[in-house]
Motif scaffolding. Structure first.
Motif, PDB file in Angstrom:
ATOM      1  N   PHE A 547       5.824  -2.039   4.452  1.00 63.61           N
ATOM      2  CA  PHE A 547       4.686  -1.343   3.859  1.00 63.61           C
ATOM      3  C   PHE A 547       3.442  -1.377   4.750  1.00 63.61           C
ATOM      4  CE2 PHE A 547       7.019  -2.678  -0.134  1.00 63.61           C
ATOM      5  CZ  PHE A 547       7.577  -1.431  -0.340  1.00 63.61           C
ATOM      6  N   THR A 548       3.345  -2.351   5.612  1.00 63.53           N
ATOM      7  CA  THR A 548       2.186  -2.386   6.511  1.00 63.53           C
ATOM      8  C   THR A 548       2.186  -1.188   7.455  1.00 63.53           C
ATOM      9  OG1 THR A 548       3.307  -3.763   8.167  1.00 63.53           O
ATOM     10  CG2 THR A 548       2.107  -4.901   6.416  1.00 63.53           C
ATOM     11  N   LYS A 549       3.368  -0.689   7.809  1.00 62.62           N
ATOM     12  CA  LYS A 549       3.442   0.470   8.699  1.00 62.62           C
ATOM     13  C   LYS A 549       2.919   1.725   8.011  1.00 62.62           C
ATOM     14  CE  LYS A 549       5.403  -1.871  12.015  1.00 62.62           C
ATOM     15  NZ  LYS A 549       4.624  -2.256  13.224  1.00 62.62           N
ATOM     16  N   VAL A 550       3.171   1.831   6.703  1.00 56.63           N
ATOM     17  CA  VAL A 550       2.645   2.974   5.944  1.00 56.63           C
ATOM     18  C   VAL A 550       1.122   2.960   5.976  1.00 56.63           C
ATOM     19  CG1 VAL A 550       2.633   4.140   3.703  1.00 56.63           C
ATOM     20  CG2 VAL A 550       4.671   2.893   4.447  1.00 56.63           C
ATOM     21  N   ALA A 551       0.538   1.789   5.747  1.00 54.46           N
ATOM     22  CA  ALA A 551      -0.920   1.671   5.745  1.00 54.46           C
ATOM     23  C   ALA A 551      -1.501   1.862   7.144  1.00 54.46           C
ATOM     24  CB  ALA A 551      -1.333   0.316   5.185  1.00 54.46           C
ATOM     25  N   GLU A 552      -0.814   1.356   8.150  1.00 55.34           N
ATOM     26  CA  GLU A 552      -1.302   1.498   9.522  1.00 55.34           C
ATOM     27  C   GLU A 552      -1.406   2.959   9.946  1.00 55.34           C
ATOM     28  OE1 GLU A 552       1.367  -0.913  11.848  1.00 55.34           O
ATOM     29  OE2 GLU A 552      -0.177  -2.446  12.150  1.00 55.34           O
ATOM     30  N   ALA A 553      -0.582   3.816   9.360  1.00 55.76           N
ATOM     31  CA  ALA A 553      -0.632   5.237   9.700  1.00 55.76           C
ATOM     32  C   ALA A 553      -1.985   5.853   9.372  1.00 55.76           C
ATOM     33  CB  ALA A 553       0.475   5.990   8.965  1.00 55.76           C
ATOM     34  N   SER A 554      -2.710   5.238   8.437  1.00 60.50           N
ATOM     35  CA  SER A 554      -4.062   5.695   8.096  1.00 60.50           C
ATOM     36  C   SER A 554      -5.115   4.688   8.540  1.00 60.50           C
ATOM     37  CB  SER A 554      -4.182   5.954   6.590  1.00 60.50           C
ATOM     38  OG  SER A 554      -3.447   7.095   6.222  1.00 60.50           O
ATOM     39  N   ALA A 556      -5.477   1.511   8.341  1.00 57.71           N
ATOM     40  CA  ALA A 556      -5.878   0.379   7.497  1.00 57.71           C
ATOM     41  C   ALA A 556      -5.676  -0.927   8.255  1.00 57.71           C
ATOM     42  CB  ALA A 556      -5.055   0.364   6.212  1.00 57.71           C
ATOM     43  N   TRP A 557      -6.489  -1.938   7.903  1.00 55.73           N
ATOM     44  CA  TRP A 557      -6.254  -3.308   8.374  1.00 55.73           C
ATOM     45  C   TRP A 557      -5.059  -3.838   7.591  1.00 55.73           C
ATOM     46  CZ3 TRP A 557      -5.720  -8.163   6.411  1.00 55.73           C
ATOM     47  CH2 TRP A 557      -5.927  -9.251   7.265  1.00 55.73           C
ATOM     48  N   VAL A 558      -4.093  -4.440   8.262  1.00 54.43           N
ATOM     49  CA  VAL A 558      -2.885  -4.876   7.572  1.00 54.43           C
ATOM     50  C   VAL A 558      -2.498  -6.296   7.978  1.00 54.43           C
ATOM     51  CG1 VAL A 558      -2.006  -2.523   7.366  1.00 54.43           C
ATOM     52  CG2 VAL A 558      -1.302  -3.936   9.304  1.00 54.43           C
ATOM     53  N   ALA A 559      -1.761  -6.944   7.088  1.00 58.10           N
ATOM     54  CA  ALA A 559      -1.203  -8.269   7.386  1.00 58.10           C
ATOM     55  C   ALA A 559      -0.051  -8.518   6.435  1.00 58.10           C
ATOM     56  CB  ALA A 559      -2.264  -9.354   7.235  1.00 58.10           C
ATOM     57  N   LYS A 560       0.852  -9.412   6.844  1.00 56.12           N
ATOM     58  CA  LYS A 560       1.943  -9.856   5.987  1.00 56.12           C
ATOM     59  C   LYS A 560       1.764 -11.334   5.682  1.00 56.12           C
ATOM     60  CE  LYS A 560       5.744  -6.700   7.004  1.00 56.12           C
ATOM     61  NZ  LYS A 560       7.185  -6.607   7.336  1.00 56.12           N
ATOM     62  N   ALA A 561       1.976 -11.685   4.415  1.00 62.50           N
ATOM     63  CA  ALA A 561       1.913 -13.082   3.992  1.00 62.50           C
ATOM     64  C   ALA A 561       3.294 -13.480   3.505  1.00 62.50           C
ATOM     65  CB  ALA A 561       0.874 -13.268   2.897  1.00 62.50           C
ATOM     66  N   ASN A 562       4.078 -14.078   4.382  1.00 62.71           N
ATOM     67  CA  ASN A 562       5.432 -14.513   4.030  1.00 62.71           C
ATOM     68  C   ASN A 562       5.468 -15.958   3.562  1.00 62.71           C
ATOM     69  OD1 ASN A 562       6.606 -12.014   4.798  1.00 62.71           O
ATOM     70  ND2 ASN A 562       6.491 -12.630   6.946  1.00 62.71           N
ATOM     71  N   ARG A 563       4.436 -16.733   3.922  1.00 60.65           N
ATOM     72  CA  ARG A 563       4.399 -18.146   3.562  1.00 60.65           C
ATOM     73  C   ARG A 563       3.182 -18.426   2.688  1.00 60.65           C
ATOM     74  NH1 ARG A 563       4.619 -21.835   8.688  1.00 60.65           N
ATOM     75  NH2 ARG A 563       2.648 -20.736   9.040  1.00 60.65           N
ATOM     76  N   ALA A 564       3.373 -19.276   1.694  1.00 56.29           N
ATOM     77  CA  ALA A 564       2.291 -19.588   0.758  1.00 56.29           C
ATOM     78  C   ALA A 564       1.085 -20.194   1.471  1.00 56.29           C
ATOM     79  CB  ALA A 564       2.802 -20.542  -0.321  1.00 56.29           C
ATOM     80  N   GLU A 565       1.328 -21.018   2.468  1.00 58.72           N
ATOM     81  CA  GLU A 565       0.212 -21.689   3.134  1.00 58.72           C
ATOM     82  C   GLU A 565      -0.664 -20.719   3.913  1.00 58.72           C
ATOM     83  OE1 GLU A 565       1.358 -24.403   6.256  1.00 58.72           O
ATOM     84  OE2 GLU A 565       3.193 -23.273   6.652  1.00 58.72           O
ATOM     85  N   ASP A 566      -0.129 -19.536   4.248  1.00 60.15           N
ATOM     86  CA  ASP A 566      -0.903 -18.576   5.037  1.00 60.15           C
ATOM     87  C   ASP A 566      -1.755 -17.643   4.176  1.00 60.15           C
ATOM     88  OD1 ASP A 566       0.305 -19.582   7.313  1.00 60.15           O
ATOM     89  OD2 ASP A 566       1.922 -18.083   7.294  1.00 60.15           O
ATOM     90  N   LEU A 567      -1.418 -17.505   2.906  1.00 57.30           N
ATOM     91  CA  LEU A 567      -2.052 -16.484   2.074  1.00 57.30           C
ATOM     92  C   LEU A 567      -3.563 -16.649   1.934  1.00 57.30           C
ATOM     93  CD1 LEU A 567      -1.790 -13.989   0.306  1.00 57.30           C
ATOM     94  CD2 LEU A 567      -1.238 -15.490  -1.629  1.00 57.30           C
ATOM     95  N   PRO A 568      -4.098 -17.842   1.652  1.00 57.54           N
ATOM     96  CA  PRO A 568      -5.555 -17.941   1.510  1.00 57.54           C
ATOM     97  C   PRO A 568      -6.322 -17.450   2.744  1.00 57.54           C
ATOM     98  CG  PRO A 568      -4.509 -19.916   0.650  1.00 57.54           C
ATOM     99  CD  PRO A 568      -3.433 -19.135   1.343  1.00 57.54           C
ATOM    100  N   GLY A 569      -5.863 -17.831   3.914  1.00 55.45           N
ATOM    101  CA  GLY A 569      -6.535 -17.406   5.136  1.00 55.45           C
ATOM    102  C   GLY A 569      -6.433 -15.910   5.363  1.00 55.45           C
ATOM    103  N   ILE A 570      -5.283 -15.334   5.057  1.00 58.33           N
ATOM    104  CA  ILE A 570      -5.107 -13.887   5.220  1.00 58.33           C
ATOM    105  C   ILE A 570      -6.025 -13.119   4.277  1.00 58.33           C
ATOM    106  CG2 ILE A 570      -3.467 -12.004   4.844  1.00 58.33           C
ATOM    107  CD1 ILE A 570      -1.274 -13.848   5.912  1.00 58.33           C
ATOM    108  N   LEU A 571      -6.157 -13.592   3.044  1.00 55.53           N
ATOM    109  CA  LEU A 571      -7.065 -12.928   2.105  1.00 55.53           C
ATOM    110  C   LEU A 571      -8.504 -13.011   2.577  1.00 55.53           C
ATOM    111  CD1 LEU A 571      -5.573 -14.005  -1.358  1.00 55.53           C
ATOM    112  CD2 LEU A 571      -5.350 -11.804  -0.194  1.00 55.53           C
ATOM    113  N   ARG A 572      -8.896 -14.150   3.111  1.00 59.31           N
ATOM    114  CA  ARG A 572     -10.257 -14.277   3.642  1.00 59.31           C
ATOM    115  C   ARG A 572     -10.482 -13.297   4.788  1.00 59.31           C
ATOM    116  NH1 ARG A 572      -9.279 -19.894   2.917  1.00 59.31           N
ATOM    117  NH2 ARG A 572      -8.718 -20.113   5.130  1.00 59.31           N
ATOM    118  N   ASP A 573      -9.491 -13.168   5.670  1.00 53.95           N
ATOM    119  CA  ASP A 573      -9.624 -12.247   6.807  1.00 53.95           C
ATOM    120  C   ASP A 573      -9.697 -10.797   6.344  1.00 53.95           C
ATOM    121  OD1 ASP A 573      -9.547 -14.399   8.522  1.00 53.95           O
ATOM    122  OD2 ASP A 573      -7.431 -14.161   9.050  1.00 53.95           O
ATOM    123  N   ALA A 574      -8.896 -10.456   5.347  1.00 52.45           N
ATOM    124  CA  ALA A 574      -8.907  -9.088   4.834  1.00 52.45           C
ATOM    125  C   ALA A 574     -10.264  -8.740   4.232  1.00 52.45           C
ATOM    126  CB  ALA A 574      -7.806  -8.918   3.789  1.00 52.45           C
TER     127      ALA A 574
END
Length: 593
Positions: A547-554, A556-574
């Motif tokens: 799904f990040t590729k769909v958003a990148e076509a327009s 958008a800033w994109v990221a994947k959160a596959n691990r629970a420990e990474d999610l808080p930091g990714i949300l802050r960056d977004a």
């Protein structure tokens, strides 16, 4: 169900995708085609936006836009919608932010068909929309606007309005150009009358091509919406029921109607010690950390309740699961307390208070204030007991969310992380089979919107954009499951977000399946064959797209959160990206089935 105090940001000067004339010559001094007159009349009565997907029936509408610009006539902003589902969703979301009905224009029967799901959603949630679509030309020759291409025959229907008739309050076909002011006024007034909802107008191409008298185009609205309020005697009777109850319960699904009522309601239930259950909540009725916030499960409260106040609930409980005491009194409150549009809905209503939800709550609160002195000691004892139970319920909900910090993570854990990420700032969360309400910490009237109970998927993404269009400064978050994201026509929605510079945060909670379908099957057949299989039939969505590729076509800033420990930091960056660059961002989150 709306926030009448929300500020509407003006965007026509900043976005190249918006079209509107900026001048102010009175339309009444100019002769217009009916296509231009329809647009000008909508502007005159207060419609800000037309969410449009154009087609071959649109030449007189497009000519009307150009004509109005050339003649310095103000029109609503005409927004280009690559898909009609997005148009309906954005009109829905804009109303949630402003309390103002907007217009959607679609292409003949095929465009109207794509609007049907949005009309169903709007009707269920009492959201007013002025829905219009073209009509295949009647004439085959000899008149301007007659059929010119084969689809002029292929798109004709005997009853085009039938596609949305059950979901609209009123429908009409424009027959003569001089009808424009009356028809537009009637459409707007009926849509905005209690109970609110969508209306439909068919616009034949030949009629739109004809000249329209301009003397009434810019006059004030001549047909005012109907306002409804319950008789004072009924309000007093409801107050007696609630005040004299030993175990009262309030169940709320669609919020409190207004910001003022939200604050007053919080004081009322705290003063009287009344638990508030937000069962399948569409909008927030009470701060999630309020001592009277009783969670989302009505079962523990209904079994002993001797009085239940139902605030704007389509289905306040499940009769197959929950049973009321024989002596329990039920008061129903809302724009249409009995939800008469739905053939089967047989919940008790010993007393029904019909009106704008916020107005009825204020009236009931005033009546309860006059009775408080006689019940103060009882309320104090009950308040303490209810608060203790609710504190434990809240603690368990948060603990369950924290326990979901595994790989793959739970939806509740994602909610918990989102709550931390948006803390201490104005934010509104849309959820469509995405982040659940219970683990969130929300305290504002307009901070939560869940998908309509009609279940027309693909709602959260465009509705959040409509809300963001009305309030560019607020952080708006659209959370949805992977299936809901695909239903939203994401390519179209991302194009709109980029074109209109709508800096929403999108969370796609990807479990590679129709999770709601799995839960429904397991609920009905907990020991059945389907529940025991490794992969339940007709539920898997594999292989999952990236799904990040769909958003990148327009862009958008994109990221994947596959691990629970990474999610808080990714949300802050977004969120940092949104604050800094003012463009939309998408995070795809891997969650457990």
């Amino acid at each position: 169900m709306t926030n009448e105090n929300r500020h509407v940001s003006e965007t026509s000067e900043t976005s190249p995708a918006l079209e509107a004339s900026g001048a102010s010559k009175p339309a009444g001094q100019i002769t217009l085609t009916a296509g231009g007159a329809v647009l000008a009349r909508m502007k005159a009565i207060g419609i800000d936006y037309i969410f449009a997907n154009s087609g071959t029936d649109f030449p007189p509408i497009i000519e009307g836009l150009a004509e109005a610009a050339a003649k310095d006539i103000k029109l609503p902003h005409a927004l280009i919608m690559p898909h009609e589902n997005a148009a309906m969703g954005m009109a829905h979301g804009y109303y949630l932010a402003t309390g103002k009905a907007q217009a959607v224009m679609a292409h003949t029967n095929v465009g109207l068909a794509n609007c049907a799901i949005g009309a169903i959603n709007a009707a269920t949630e009492h959201v007013p929309v002025v829905l219009m679509s073209g009509r295949t030309p009647v004439m085959e020759k000899g008149r301007l606007g007659a059929r010119t291409v084969p689809i002029g025959w292929g798109q004709e229907m005997r009853d085009q309005a039938a596609m949305v008739r059950e979901s609209t309050k009123w429908e009409y076909e424009l027959k003569f150009p001089e009808q424009v002011p009356d028809v537009v006024d009637r459409a707007y007034a009926i849509a905005s009358s209690v109970p609110k909802g969508p209306v439909y107008v068919s616009l034949p191409r030949e009629v739109l091509c004809e000249p329209c008298p301009g003397d009434q185009i810019d006059s004030p609205l001549r047909m005012q919406p109907v306002q409804v309020a319950p008789p004072q005697a009924s309000v007093e009777a409801a107050a007696d029921i609630l005040a004299n109850a030993k175990n009262p319960v309030i169940i709320a699904q669609r919020g409190t109607g207004t910001e003022q009522a939200f604050g007053r309601f919080a004081k009322l239930v705290n003063q009287w010690g009344i638990p508030v259950v937000q069962y399948w909540a569409i909008q927030l009725a009470l701060d999630t950390d309020h001592p009277m916030q009783a969670g989302v499960d009505p079962a523990p409260w209904l079994k002993d309740a001797d009085a239940v106040v139902v605030i704007d609930c389509l289905a306040p409980w499940s009769p197959d699961i929950h049973e009321l005491r024989g002596d329990c009194k039920v008061v129903q409150i809302g724009q249409n307390p009995l939800y008469s549009r739905f053939p089967g809905r047989n919940f008790a209503a010993d007393l029904s208070l019909c009106g704008e939800t916020g107005d009825v709550i204020m009236m009931l609160a005033d009546a309860m204030d006059r009775r408080y002195g006689d019940h103060e000691s009882v309320c104090a004892d009950r308040r303490e007991k209810v608060a203790a139970i609710n504190a434990e319920t809240r603690k368990k909900a948060l603990a369950t969310a924290d326990a979901g910090a595994v790989d793959p993570m739970s939806k509740a854990f994602v909610s918990r992380c989102l709550s931390d990420a948006i803390a201490n700032r104005p934010a509104t969360v849309f959820s469509e089979l995405g982040c659940p309400l219970e683990p969130l910490s929300l305290s504002d009237h307009s901070s939560w919107f869940q998908e309509p109970h009609s279940g027309g998927l693909g709602w959260s993404f465009p509705a959040s954009m409509g809300y963001q269009l009305a309030d560019k400064d607020k952080l708006v978050v659209a959370t949805m499951g992977d299936g809901s994201y695909m239903f939203a026509n994401p390519t179209a929605c991302h194009q709109i977000a980029e074109a209109l510079e709508l800096p929403i945060l999108i969370l796609v909670l990807n479990n590679n399946e129709w999770g709601a379908v799995r839960q429904s099957v397991a609920g009905m057949y907990p020991d059945g064959y389907a529940a025991k299989t490794n992969e339940m039939p007709l539920t898997a969505l594999k292989p999952s797209p990236d799904f990040t590729k769909v958003a990148e076509a327009s862009r958008a800033w994109v990221a994947k959160a596959n691990r629970a420990e990474d999610l808080p930091g990714i949300l802050r960056d977004a969120i940092k990206h949104i604050d800094t660059n003012r463009s939309h961002a998408l995070v795809e989150v891997t969650i457990a089935p």
